[in-house]
Design an enzyme around this catalytic site. Structure first.
Site, PDB file in Angstrom:
ATOM      1  N   SER A 169     -16.054 -15.592 -12.006  1.00  0.00           N
ATOM      2  CA  SER A 169     -16.806 -16.721 -11.553  1.00  0.00           C
ATOM      3  C   SER A 169     -16.467 -17.440 -10.701  1.00  0.00           C
ATOM      4  O   SER A 169     -16.313 -18.232 -10.094  1.00  0.00           O
ATOM      5  CB  SER A 169     -18.167 -17.453 -12.363  1.00  0.00           C
ATOM      6  OG  SER A 169     -17.330 -18.011 -13.056  1.00  0.00           O
ATOM      7  N   LYS A 206     -15.141 -24.054 -14.885  1.00  0.00           N
ATOM      8  CA  LYS A 206     -15.162 -24.539 -13.119  1.00  0.00           C
ATOM      9  C   LYS A 206     -14.720 -25.560 -12.541  1.00  0.00           C
ATOM     10  O   LYS A 206     -14.287 -26.644 -13.569  1.00  0.00           O
ATOM     11  CB  LYS A 206     -16.952 -24.923 -13.701  1.00  0.00           C
ATOM     12  CG  LYS A 206     -18.190 -23.457 -14.484  1.00  0.00           C
ATOM     13  CD  LYS A 206     -18.322 -22.869 -13.282  1.00  0.00           C
ATOM     14  CE  LYS A 206     -18.993 -21.086 -13.773  1.00  0.00           C
ATOM     15  NZ  LYS A 206     -17.660 -20.809 -14.744  1.00  0.00           N
TER      16      LYS A 206
END
Length: 253
Positions: A169, A206
């Site tokens: 990701s 993230k």
């Protein structure tokens, strides 16, 4: 945020000269004052900083005198990372209402192995394969190895650990199998990469964007992870918890 350089060119007969805007002068003075303060705080000489940044000592001297400042955000970020502050410390006159990285709250010590000094320049930190809610970050059974990082990080009173990344990701910034070195704290600045616990699940890496309305977690590979927004209520109820800031990437080929 001030522009790094802004000037106008004035032509008078056969002479061409530049006038530097007041905005640029203010930015230079601010950068000079903040950099000089950090050099004194860390007891670092101008020539030492020049070697660290791989630039000339005269360039650092011009920064201190307010004659110039770094022309790229990348170099300012490098300086900010070295002194454990955000870029805004060098670029914004008004302090942020939120705590800076330097003032971010250290989380309680993990119930595991501490960082171990190796010599005057390095110390080792434990690397774990996962971080899950309700468990010590560096529990013995989760340790998969150790990494050696610059001893400068050991001076700020925070704990560090390594985390092996699983998933795609955050590619191409962070690849599957990379190890990130994490500074344990409960706050990061917008645009920084954090390790975040969500709803009691395992932690995820993230990019973070925070606002009064909530927090957005951003993956760098949109094909795998599209930005996900959590409202302020969800941040409290799930919860969504920042447990550290990524300060270094370790990649082996």
């Amino acid at each position: 945020m001030p522009k790094l350089e802004f000037f106008s060119i004035i032509q008078d007969k056969e002479m061409i000269y530049m006038t530097i805007s007041e905005e640029t002068m203010r930015a230079r003075r601010l950068f000079s004052a903040r950099l000089e303060a950090k050099l004194k705080e860390y007891d670092i000489k101008q020539n030492e900083l020049a070697k660290i940044l791989n630039i000339s000592e005269s360039t650092v001297g011009k920064w201190i005198l307010g004659k110039s400042m770094p022309r790229t955000m990348g170099l300012i970020q490098q300086i900010a990372d070295y002194f454990h502050v955000g870029k805004s410390y060098f670029l914004e006159e008004s302090p942020s209402p939120r705590p800076s990285k330097q003032d971010a709250t250290p989380l309680p010590p993990a119930d595991g192995l501490p960082v171990i000094p190796i010599d005057d320049r390095n110390f080792r930190v434990p690397v774990v394969g996962r971080v899950a809610a309700g468990q010590p970050i560096v529990a013995d059974e989760e340790i998969i190895g150790y990494e050696y990082i610059d001893n400068k990080y050991s001076k700020d009173g925070h704990e560090y650990f390594g985390l092996r990344i699983v998933g795609k990701s955050m590619e191409p910034t962070i690849m599957d199998g990379d190890i990130v070195i994490v500074r344990r704290q409960d706050y990061v600045e917008n645009g920084e990469i954090a390790i975040v616990l969500i709803d009691g699940e395992e932690a995820t890496a993230k990019e973070v964007k925070e606002s009064p309305e909530g927090i957005t977690l951003i993956g760098h590979n949109a094909a795998v992870y599209t930005p996900h927004f959590y409202s302020a209520r969800e941040v409290q109820d799930l919860p969504v918890q920042v447990i550290g800031r990524v300060v270094q990437l370790v990649r082996r080929f």
